[in-house]
Motif scaffolding. Structure first.
Motif, PDB file in Angstrom:
ATOM      1  N   VAL A  71       0.840  -1.200   0.000  1.00  0.00           N
ATOM      2  CA  VAL A  71       0.000   0.000   0.000  1.00  0.00           C
ATOM      3  C   VAL A  71       0.880   1.257   0.000  1.00  0.00           C
ATOM      4  O   VAL A  71       1.924   1.295   0.662  1.00  0.00           O
ATOM      5  N   ASP A  72       0.475   2.259  -0.778  1.00  0.00           N
ATOM      6  CA  ASP A  72       1.296   3.473  -0.928  1.00  0.00           C
ATOM      7  C   ASP A  72       1.411   4.273   0.360  1.00  0.00           C
ATOM      8  O   ASP A  72       2.469   4.810   0.670  1.00  0.00           O
ATOM      9  N   ALA A  73       0.272   4.409   1.079  1.00  0.00           N
ATOM     10  CA  ALA A  73       0.273   5.254   2.280  1.00  0.00           C
ATOM     11  C   ALA A  73      -0.761   4.750   3.262  1.00  0.00           C
ATOM     12  O   ALA A  73      -1.844   4.309   2.872  1.00  0.00           O
ATOM     13  N   ILE A  74      -0.430   4.808   4.575  1.00  0.00           N
ATOM     14  CA  ILE A  74      -1.412   4.463   5.614  1.00  0.00           C
ATOM     15  C   ILE A  74      -1.837   5.713   6.397  1.00  0.00           C
ATOM     16  O   ILE A  74      -2.772   5.666   7.178  1.00  0.00           O
ATOM     17  N   HIS A  75      -1.117   6.821   6.189  1.00  0.00           N
ATOM     18  CA  HIS A  75      -1.503   8.116   6.759  1.00  0.00           C
ATOM     19  C   HIS A  75      -1.593   8.096   8.292  1.00  0.00           C
ATOM     20  O   HIS A  75      -2.504   8.671   8.873  1.00  0.00           O
ATOM     21  N   MET A  76      -0.625   7.432   8.925  1.00  0.00           N
ATOM     22  CA  MET A  76      -0.600   7.383  10.389  1.00  0.00           C
ATOM     23  C   MET A  76       0.807   7.665  10.910  1.00  0.00           C
ATOM     24  O   MET A  76       1.348   6.877  11.683  1.00  0.00           O
ATOM     25  N   PRO A  77       1.428   8.769  10.512  1.00  0.00           N
ATOM     26  CA  PRO A  77       2.802   9.018  10.962  1.00  0.00           C
ATOM     27  C   PRO A  77       2.855   9.282  12.463  1.00  0.00           C
ATOM     28  O   PRO A  77       1.834   9.577  13.088  1.00  0.00           O
ATOM     29  N   PRO A  78       4.032   9.155  13.064  1.00  0.00           N
ATOM     30  CA  PRO A  78       4.158   9.487  14.485  1.00  0.00           C
ATOM     31  C   PRO A  78       3.571  10.868  14.784  1.00  0.00           C
ATOM     32  O   PRO A  78       3.767  11.813  14.023  1.00  0.00           O
ATOM     33  N   GLY A  79       2.817  10.944  15.882  1.00  0.00           N
ATOM     34  CA  GLY A  79       2.202  12.206  16.288  1.00  0.00           C
ATOM     35  C   GLY A  79       0.807  12.418  15.744  1.00  0.00           C
ATOM     36  O   GLY A  79       0.128  13.377  16.111  1.00  0.00           O
ATOM     37  N   SER A  80       0.332  11.522  14.860  1.00  0.00           N
ATOM     38  CA  SER A  80      -0.998  11.728  14.273  1.00  0.00           C
ATOM     39  C   SER A  80      -2.098  11.183  15.179  1.00  0.00           C
ATOM     40  O   SER A  80      -1.851  10.410  16.107  1.00  0.00           O
ATOM     41  N   ARG A  81      -3.334  11.625  14.875  1.00  0.00           N
ATOM     42  CA  ARG A  81      -4.515  11.177  15.619  1.00  0.00           C
ATOM     43  C   ARG A  81      -5.366  10.308  14.708  1.00  0.00           C
ATOM     44  O   ARG A  81      -5.733  10.731  13.615  1.00  0.00           O
ATOM     45  N   VAL A  82      -5.687   9.111  15.197  1.00  0.00           N
ATOM     46  CA  VAL A  82      -6.403   8.122  14.388  1.00  0.00           C
ATOM     47  C   VAL A  82      -7.693   7.721  15.098  1.00  0.00           C
ATOM     48  O   VAL A  82      -7.681   7.450  16.304  1.00  0.00           O
ATOM     49  N   LEU A  83      -8.792   7.681  14.359  1.00  0.00           N
ATOM     50  CA  LEU A  83     -10.042   7.114  14.856  1.00  0.00           C
ATOM     51  C   LEU A  83     -10.137   5.714  14.265  1.00  0.00           C
ATOM     52  O   LEU A  83     -10.213   5.541  13.056  1.00  0.00           O
ATOM     53  N   TYR A  84     -10.116   4.708  15.133  1.00  0.00           N
ATOM     54  CA  TYR A  84     -10.095   3.312  14.705  1.00  0.00           C
ATOM     55  C   TYR A  84     -11.474   2.718  14.977  1.00  0.00           C
ATOM     56  O   TYR A  84     -11.871   2.568  16.135  1.00  0.00           O
ATOM     57  N   LEU A  85     -12.210   2.387  13.930  1.00  0.00           N
ATOM     58  CA  LEU A  85     -13.553   1.809  14.047  1.00  0.00           C
ATOM     59  C   LEU A  85     -13.475   0.295  13.885  1.00  0.00           C
ATOM     60  O   LEU A  85     -12.921  -0.202  12.908  1.00  0.00           O
ATOM     61  N   GLY A  86     -14.004  -0.429  14.864  1.00  0.00           N
ATOM     62  CA  GLY A  86     -13.925  -1.893  14.837  1.00  0.00           C
ATOM     63  C   GLY A  86     -12.640  -2.374  15.476  1.00  0.00           C
ATOM     64  O   GLY A  86     -11.899  -3.184  14.921  1.00  0.00           O
ATOM     65  N   ALA A  87     -12.376  -1.866  16.676  1.00  0.00           N
ATOM     66  CA  ALA A  87     -11.081  -2.088  17.334  1.00  0.00           C
ATOM     67  C   ALA A  87     -10.887  -3.510  17.847  1.00  0.00           C
ATOM     68  O   ALA A  87      -9.758  -3.926  18.104  1.00  0.00           O
ATOM     69  N   ALA A  88     -11.990  -4.263  18.033  1.00  0.00           N
ATOM     70  CA  ALA A  88     -11.929  -5.635  18.555  1.00  0.00           C
ATOM     71  C   ALA A  88     -11.137  -5.672  19.875  1.00  0.00           C
ATOM     72  O   ALA A  88     -11.293  -4.771  20.706  1.00  0.00           O
ATOM     73  N   SER A  89     -10.271  -6.670  20.028  1.00  0.00           N
ATOM     74  CA  SER A  89      -9.549  -6.809  21.306  1.00  0.00           C
ATOM     75  C   SER A  89      -8.305  -5.933  21.389  1.00  0.00           C
ATOM     76  O   SER A  89      -7.619  -5.926  22.410  1.00  0.00           O
ATOM     77  N   GLY A  90      -7.980  -5.240  20.302  1.00  0.00           N
ATOM     78  CA  GLY A  90      -6.864  -4.297  20.348  1.00  0.00           C
ATOM     79  C   GLY A  90      -5.574  -4.797  19.738  1.00  0.00           C
ATOM     80  O   GLY A  90      -4.528  -4.179  19.908  1.00  0.00           O
ATOM     81  N   THR A  91      -5.623  -5.902  18.970  1.00  0.00           N
ATOM     82  CA  THR A  91      -4.400  -6.434  18.346  1.00  0.00           C
ATOM     83  C   THR A  91      -3.762  -5.399  17.417  1.00  0.00           C
ATOM     84  O   THR A  91      -2.631  -4.955  17.645  1.00  0.00           O
ATOM     85  N   THR A  92      -4.493  -4.998  16.380  1.00  0.00           N
ATOM     86  CA  THR A  92      -3.938  -3.998  15.449  1.00  0.00           C
ATOM     87  C   THR A  92      -3.856  -2.628  16.098  1.00  0.00           C
ATOM     88  O   THR A  92      -2.902  -1.871  15.861  1.00  0.00           O
ATOM     89  N   VAL A  93      -4.839  -2.310  16.943  1.00  0.00           N
ATOM     90  CA  VAL A  93      -4.822  -1.019  17.651  1.00  0.00           C
ATOM     91  C   VAL A  93      -3.503  -0.830  18.393  1.00  0.00           C
ATOM     92  O   VAL A  93      -2.917   0.262  18.396  1.00  0.00           O
ATOM     93  N   SER A  94      -3.000  -1.914  19.006  1.00  0.00           N
ATOM     94  CA  SER A  94      -1.748  -1.800  19.771  1.00  0.00           C
ATOM     95  C   SER A  94      -0.579  -1.432  18.861  1.00  0.00           C
ATOM     96  O   SER A  94       0.308  -0.681  19.251  1.00  0.00           O
ATOM     97  N   HIS A  95      -0.582  -1.950  17.629  1.00  0.00           N
ATOM     98  CA  HIS A  95       0.489  -1.599  16.690  1.00  0.00           C
ATOM     99  C   HIS A  95       0.324  -0.168  16.174  1.00  0.00           C
ATOM    100  O   HIS A  95       1.314   0.546  15.992  1.00  0.00           O
ATOM    101  N   VAL A  96      -0.920   0.258  15.950  1.00  0.00           N
ATOM    102  CA  VAL A  96      -1.150   1.659  15.561  1.00  0.00           C
ATOM    103  C   VAL A  96      -0.679   2.574  16.689  1.00  0.00           C
ATOM    104  O   VAL A  96      -0.084   3.635  16.452  1.00  0.00           O
ATOM    105  N   SER A  97      -0.908   2.145  17.940  1.00  0.00           N
ATOM    106  CA  SER A  97      -0.423   2.890  19.112  1.00  0.00           C
ATOM    107  C   SER A  97       1.099   3.038  19.070  1.00  0.00           C
ATOM    108  O   SER A  97       1.644   4.110  19.347  1.00  0.00           O
ATOM    109  N   ASP A  98       1.798   1.957  18.695  1.00  0.00           N
ATOM    110  CA  ASP A  98       3.261   2.027  18.532  1.00  0.00           C
ATOM    111  C   ASP A  98       3.642   3.010  17.425  1.00  0.00           C
ATOM    112  O   ASP A  98       4.580   3.803  17.567  1.00  0.00           O
TER     113      ASP A  98
END
Length: 261
Positions: free
Chosen positions: A93-120
Motif C-alpha cells: 500500500v502506498d500510504a497508511i496516513h498514520m505518521p508518528p504524532g498523528s490522531r487516528v479514529l479506529y472503528l472496529g477495534a476488537a480486542s486491540g491487536t492492530t490497535v496496539s500496533h497503531v499505538s506504537d
C-alpha cells in the motif's frame, strides 16, 4: 506480493527471540517507507513496530530487543495474518496516513491487536480513539489501553457517532475494520463528525459481509461508489491476498463540500 522495500539508514543490531530470530542470530532493524513502521532483517524478514511499552506484549506476539548506540530498543512483530493493516503494508500500500504524532479514529477495534500496533506507530505524541461495540472484546481493549496511554477505548456502536462525540477530537485519519453491510455509511458518518478536511481514511472491506452472492470485485466497486457519494475520494485499492481472502483495503482523502457564502 512483493516484500516491503528497504528503508534507508542502518538501524540497530540485536538479538531476537522466536521464529525467524532463533539462536540469538543478529537482527538488523531498518525503517520501512511508512513512518513509524520497521522491518527486522534476520533469517526471515518480519514487519515490526517499536514497542511503546517495552517488556510488555499484547497478544502473545514475538518481541525483539536491539541495541543501538548503547540504548536498548524493543520491537514487536506485526503478523499480517492477524492484522488487515499489516497485510496492506506487506501488499505494498502506498500510504497508511498514520505518521508518528498523528490522531487516528479506529472503528472496529476488537480486542486491540492492530490497535496496539497503531499505538506504537503514532507513538507517545499521537492518539488512537478505538471504537468497539462488543463488550467482551471491549474488556480486552480496555486492558490494552491501561498500559498504552495513547489509546482511548470507546465501547460504543460506530453507527452512532453522536454517542461518543464528547470523547473524540478531530482526527487526521479514520481506519475502519467493521465488517458490516453498511460500512461505507458508518465511515461516512464518522468522517463528517471527526475527520478533518483533507484527512484520510483507510477501510478494510470484507466482500462476503456486504453481499455473499456477488463477485468480490463487484462488491468493492459498489463500496467505492458509495464512498465517493459521501465526499470520500478513494485514491488506492488493493486486495489482501495471500493474508485474507476476498478482502480489499481502500485508502483515500476526505473533502467535505465547500460552504457557500
Amino acid at each position: 506480493m512483493g516484500k516491503p522495500g528497504r528503508g534507508r539508514g542502518g538501524g540497530g543490531r540485536g538479538r531476537g527471540g522466536g521464529g525467524g530470530f532463533k539462536g540469538g542470530k543478529q537482527v538488523i532493524i531498518e525503517p520501512h517507507r511508512h513512518p513509524g513502521v520497521f522491518i527486522a532483517r534476520g533469517k526471515e524478514d518480519a514487519l515490526v513496530t517499536k514497542n511503546l511499552v517495552p517488556g510488555s506484549e499484547v497478544y502473545g506476539e514475538k518481541r525483539i530487543s536491539v541495541e543501538n548506540e548503547g540504548e536498548k530498543i524493543e520491537y514487536r512483530v506485526w503478523n499480517p495474518f492477524r492484522s488487515k493493516l499489516a497485510a496492506a503494508i506487506m501488499g505494498g500500500v502506498d500510504a497508511i496516513h498514520m505518521p508518528p504524532g498523528s490522531r487516528v479514529l479506529y472503528l472496529g477495534a476488537a480486542s486491540g491487536t492492530t490497535v496496539s500496533h497503531v499505538s506504537d506507530v503514532v507513538g507517545p505524541e499521537g492518539l488512537v480513539y478505538a471504537v468497539e461495540f462488543s463488550h467482551r472484546s471491549g474488556r480486552d481493549l480496555i486492558n490494552v489501553a491501561k498500559k498504552r496511554t495513547n489509546i482511548i477505548p470507546i465501547i460504543e456502536d460506530a453507527r452512532h457517532p453522536l454517542k461518543y462525540r464528547m470523547l473524540v477530537g478531530m482526527v487526521d485519519t479514520i481506519f475502519a475494520d467493521v465488517a458490516q453491510p453498511d460500512q461505507a455509511r458508518i465511515v461516512s458518518l464518522n468522517a463528517q463528525h471527526f475527520l478533518k478536511n483533507g484527512g484520510h481514511f483507510v477501510i478494510s472491506i470484507k466482500a462476503s459481509c456486504i453481499d455473499s452472492t456477488a463477485q468480490p470485485e463487484a462488491v468493492f466497486a459498489a463500496e467505492v461508489k458509495k464512498l465517493q457519494a459521501d465526499k470520500l475520494k478513494p485514491q488506492e485499492q488493493l486486495t489482501l491476498e495471500p493474508y485474507e481472502r476476498d478482502h480489499a483495503v481502500v485508502v483515500g482523502v476526505f473533502r467535505p463540500p465547500s460552504k457557500k457564502s
